[in-house]
Design a protein around this motif. Structure first.
Motif, mmCIF file in Angstrom:
data_model
loop_
_atom_site.group_PDB
_atom_site.id
_atom_site.type_symbol
_atom_site.label_atom_id
_atom_site.label_comp_id
_atom_site.label_asym_id
_atom_site.label_seq_id
_atom_site.Cartn_x
_atom_site.Cartn_y
_atom_site.Cartn_z
ATOM 1 N N ALA A 45 0.934 -1.249 -0.084
ATOM 2 C CA ALA A 45 0.028 -0.036 -0.039
ATOM 3 C C ALA A 45 0.952 1.276 -0.112
ATOM 4 O O ALA A 45 2.061 1.276 0.458
ATOM 5 C CB ALA A 45 -0.930 -0.058 1.263
ATOM 6 N N PHE A 46 0.264 2.233 -0.601
ATOM 7 C CA PHE A 46 1.203 3.662 -0.547
ATOM 8 C C PHE A 46 0.198 4.568 0.003
ATOM 9 O O PHE A 46 -0.861 4.929 -0.401
ATOM 10 C CB PHE A 46 1.527 3.800 -2.096
ATOM 11 C CG PHE A 46 2.150 5.067 -2.238
ATOM 12 C CD1 PHE A 46 3.610 5.078 -2.389
ATOM 13 C CD2 PHE A 46 1.501 6.394 -2.337
ATOM 14 C CE1 PHE A 46 4.231 6.499 -2.310
ATOM 15 C CE2 PHE A 46 2.239 7.562 -2.691
ATOM 16 C CZ PHE A 46 3.772 7.571 -2.555
ATOM 17 N N GLY A 47 0.617 5.684 0.818
ATOM 18 C CA GLY A 47 -0.124 6.561 1.385
ATOM 19 C C GLY A 47 -0.961 6.436 2.510
ATOM 20 O O GLY A 47 -0.941 4.987 3.112
ATOM 21 N N THR A 48 -1.872 7.205 3.004
ATOM 22 C CA THR A 48 -2.562 6.941 4.182
ATOM 23 C C THR A 48 -3.759 7.559 4.153
ATOM 24 O O THR A 48 -3.845 8.709 3.782
ATOM 25 C CB THR A 48 -1.774 7.193 5.338
ATOM 26 O OG1 THR A 48 -2.811 6.860 6.630
ATOM 27 C CG2 THR A 48 -1.373 8.641 5.388
ATOM 28 N N ILE A 49 -4.794 6.974 4.569
ATOM 29 C CA ILE A 49 -6.150 7.924 4.920
ATOM 30 C C ILE A 49 -6.504 7.945 6.497
ATOM 31 O O ILE A 49 -7.615 8.444 6.636
ATOM 32 C CB ILE A 49 -7.448 6.866 4.254
ATOM 33 C CG1 ILE A 49 -7.558 5.626 4.791
ATOM 34 C CG2 ILE A 49 -7.180 7.072 2.495
ATOM 35 C CD1 ILE A 49 -8.772 5.076 4.504
ATOM 36 N N GLY A 50 -5.511 7.806 7.247
ATOM 37 C CA GLY A 50 -5.567 7.923 8.713
ATOM 38 C C GLY A 50 -4.999 6.925 9.520
ATOM 39 O O GLY A 50 -5.092 7.008 10.723
ATOM 40 N N GLY A 51 -4.763 5.877 8.926
ATOM 41 C CA GLY A 51 -4.530 4.770 9.831
ATOM 42 C C GLY A 51 -5.488 3.987 10.645
ATOM 43 O O GLY A 51 -6.808 4.456 10.465
ATOM 44 N N GLY A 52 -5.142 3.332 11.576
ATOM 45 C CA GLY A 52 -5.861 2.754 12.548
ATOM 46 C C GLY A 52 -6.917 1.588 11.810
ATOM 47 O O GLY A 52 -6.761 1.312 10.691
ATOM 48 N N GLN A 53 -8.083 1.456 12.701
ATOM 49 C CA GLN A 53 -8.964 0.249 11.968
ATOM 50 C C GLN A 53 -9.746 0.760 10.787
ATOM 51 O O GLN A 53 -9.974 -0.156 9.984
ATOM 52 C CB GLN A 53 -10.216 0.272 13.355
ATOM 53 C CG GLN A 53 -11.004 -1.037 12.845
ATOM 54 C CD GLN A 53 -10.350 -2.450 12.930
ATOM 55 O OE1 GLN A 53 -9.238 -2.611 13.163
ATOM 56 N NE2 GLN A 53 -11.049 -3.517 12.356
ATOM 57 N N LEU A 54 -9.951 2.219 10.754
ATOM 58 C CA LEU A 54 -10.347 2.715 9.440
ATOM 59 C C LEU A 54 -9.555 2.093 8.157
ATOM 60 O O LEU A 54 -10.129 1.548 7.041
ATOM 61 C CB LEU A 54 -10.566 4.106 9.340
ATOM 62 C CG LEU A 54 -10.904 4.843 8.202
ATOM 63 C CD1 LEU A 54 -12.313 4.613 7.562
ATOM 64 C CD2 LEU A 54 -10.598 6.492 8.191
ATOM 65 N N GLU A 55 -8.336 2.449 8.098
ATOM 66 C CA GLU A 55 -7.409 1.974 7.177
ATOM 67 C C GLU A 55 -7.295 0.711 6.892
ATOM 68 O O GLU A 55 -7.225 -0.015 5.791
ATOM 69 C CB GLU A 55 -6.120 2.604 7.420
ATOM 70 C CG GLU A 55 -5.193 2.574 6.318
ATOM 71 C CD GLU A 55 -3.836 3.616 6.314
ATOM 72 O OE1 GLU A 55 -4.175 4.559 5.962
ATOM 73 O OE2 GLU A 55 -2.967 3.034 6.382
ATOM 74 N N PHE A 56 -7.357 -0.230 7.987
ATOM 75 C CA PHE A 56 -7.225 -1.606 8.162
ATOM 76 C C PHE A 56 -8.537 -2.205 7.141
ATOM 77 O O PHE A 56 -8.388 -2.934 6.238
ATOM 78 C CB PHE A 56 -7.420 -2.117 9.278
ATOM 79 C CG PHE A 56 -7.475 -3.739 9.329
ATOM 80 C CD1 PHE A 56 -6.304 -4.621 9.077
ATOM 81 C CD2 PHE A 56 -8.806 -4.398 9.644
ATOM 82 C CE1 PHE A 56 -6.500 -5.796 9.061
ATOM 83 C CE2 PHE A 56 -8.753 -5.716 9.346
ATOM 84 C CZ PHE A 56 -7.634 -6.595 9.299
ATOM 85 N N LEU A 57 -9.759 -1.760 7.624
ATOM 86 C CA LEU A 57 -11.019 -1.834 6.863
ATOM 87 C C LEU A 57 -10.752 -1.634 5.227
ATOM 88 O O LEU A 57 -11.208 -2.232 4.310
ATOM 89 C CB LEU A 57 -12.091 -1.490 7.362
ATOM 90 C CG LEU A 57 -12.410 -1.747 8.626
ATOM 91 C CD1 LEU A 57 -13.758 -0.939 9.361
ATOM 92 C CD2 LEU A 57 -12.932 -3.282 8.672
ATOM 93 N N ALA A 58 -10.282 -0.466 4.920
ATOM 94 C CA ALA A 58 -10.128 0.162 3.728
ATOM 95 C C ALA A 58 -9.403 -0.681 2.847
ATOM 96 O O ALA A 58 -9.575 -1.170 1.731
ATOM 97 C CB ALA A 58 -9.791 1.781 3.680
ATOM 98 N N ILE A 59 -7.977 -1.259 3.325
ATOM 99 C CA ILE A 59 -7.349 -2.135 2.653
ATOM 100 C C ILE A 59 -7.975 -3.289 2.390
ATOM 101 O O ILE A 59 -7.876 -4.048 1.471
ATOM 102 C CB ILE A 59 -5.883 -2.205 3.477
ATOM 103 C CG1 ILE A 59 -5.185 -0.944 3.517
ATOM 104 C CG2 ILE A 59 -4.918 -3.482 2.889
ATOM 105 C CD1 ILE A 59 -3.940 -0.636 4.589
ATOM 106 N N ASP A 60 -8.499 -4.024 3.412
ATOM 107 C CA ASP A 60 -9.394 -5.320 3.214
ATOM 108 C C ASP A 60 -10.194 -5.066 2.080
ATOM 109 O O ASP A 60 -10.473 -6.136 1.514
ATOM 110 C CB ASP A 60 -9.898 -5.585 4.609
ATOM 111 C CG ASP A 60 -10.694 -6.948 4.458
ATOM 112 O OD1 ASP A 60 -9.761 -8.037 4.126
ATOM 113 O OD2 ASP A 60 -11.835 -7.123 4.692
ATOM 114 N N ARG A 61 -11.095 -4.170 2.083
ATOM 115 C CA ARG A 61 -12.079 -3.985 1.285
ATOM 116 C C ARG A 61 -11.497 -3.873 -0.362
ATOM 117 O O ARG A 61 -11.783 -4.582 -1.111
ATOM 118 C CB ARG A 61 -12.992 -2.675 1.382
ATOM 119 C CG ARG A 61 -13.892 -2.212 0.356
ATOM 120 C CD ARG A 61 -14.949 -3.084 0.027
ATOM 121 N NE ARG A 61 -15.686 -2.607 -1.039
ATOM 122 C CZ ARG A 61 -16.978 -1.820 -1.071
ATOM 123 N NH1 ARG A 61 -17.052 -1.212 0.104
ATOM 124 N NH2 ARG A 61 -17.498 -1.415 -1.991
#
Length: 282
Positions: A45-61
């Motif tokens: 992954a490259f960049g970030t939308i804020g980290g934490g569980q939000l980013e984990f869910l986004a990467i998973d999706r």
């Protein structure tokens, strides 16, 4: 080329199929603003939308989309106890796969954004000048380090331009409006010439000169004798990085000076439009 553009190109070259994840809406308290984005490949992954569980869910999706187990589109995420984040706001994310045409548009968009970034001209490639170049390199600036000595321009970080100049103050006149000027050469007389040019432009976002209170006072006397408008001295930050007294280590001075420069720019100055997607872009 901007270091950010180069790194995106490197990521896209090795990531294979890629999903662009963007914050379409940021409602209430959220870790990133609307327009923040990241790229997600099958393993990187490259960049970030804020980290934490939000980013984990986004990467998973995103990776479910790549695997054919989900569809592109939007996802609304409440930032509350259900996902272990207590921001309290809500984020709407969009997911879009990048084909070759969209990749090219993304790279061109990033190049345009890099050109819009404010310019910071660092005069002097001594210990503090090089440390400041390293502090500024990851920030949203176009950074140029200028020196009269060729061998001083050999230790600059990636993405920072080095320029050899016999008459450095001439580069002040050529700079774009809204530029920042940081003056820390090996020669006080040269510092004074550069500072005078920068102050008299009238459109500099920041004019900072390394030194001491006595150096500032000496400059003020010289500036007056040279016919300078004394009211312009209010715009001179000197000494730079004066928030912490007694610590003169170059990296400390550089970090504080970088923060001083950042404070002079409204967030919107870094990019007139951060959003990667518009109704007609893709």
């Amino acid at each position: 080329m901007s270091i950010g553009v180069r790194r995106i190109e490197q990521f896209l070259a090795g990531a294979g199929r890629t999903i662009l994840v963007e914050v379409d809406q940021a409602l209430g308290s959220t870790p990133r603003e609307a327009g923040a984005w990241m790229l997600v490949g099958a393993v990187q992954a490259f960049g970030t939308i804020g980290g934490g569980q939000l980013e984990f869910l986004a990467i998973d999706r995103a990776r479910r989309i790549l695997a054919g187990k989900d569809d592109p589109g939007e996802m609304s995420v409440p930032l509350g106890p259900d996902i272990g984040q207590c921001c309290g706001g809500r984020v709407v994310l969009s997911f879009l796969e990048l084909d070759e045409g969209r990749r090219a548009k993304l790279i061109e968009r990033m190049k345009t954004e890099a050109r819009r970034q404010p310019d910071v001209l660092v005069f002097g490639a001594g210990h503090v000048g090089v440390a400041l170049a390293h502090a500024l390199a990851p920030l949203p600036f176009n950074v140029t380090v200028i020196d009269t000595r060729r061998d001083a321009l050999t230790d600059l970080p990636e993405g920072v331009e080095g320029r050899l100049a016999a008459v450095p103050e001439a580069l002040v006149r050529q700079a774009r409006p809204g530029s920042a000027f940081v003056i820390l050469t090996h020669d006080h007389a040269l510092d004074f010439l550069i500072a005078k040019e920068a102050l008299e432009r009238g459109d500099a976002a920041y004019v900072g000169m390394i030194g001491s209170k006595s150096k500032r006072a000496t400059f003020a006397g010289w500036f007056r004798r040279e016919g300078g408008d004394l009211s312009l001295l209010d715009r001179l930050v000197s000494p730079i990085a004066a928030d912490v007294t007694g610590d003169k280590r170059p990296p400390v001075i550089a970090a504080l000076a970088a923060a001083e420069i950042l404070r002079q720019y409204d967030a919107n100055a870094f990019a007139a439009d951060r959003r990667m997607r518009t109704s007609n872009e893709w």
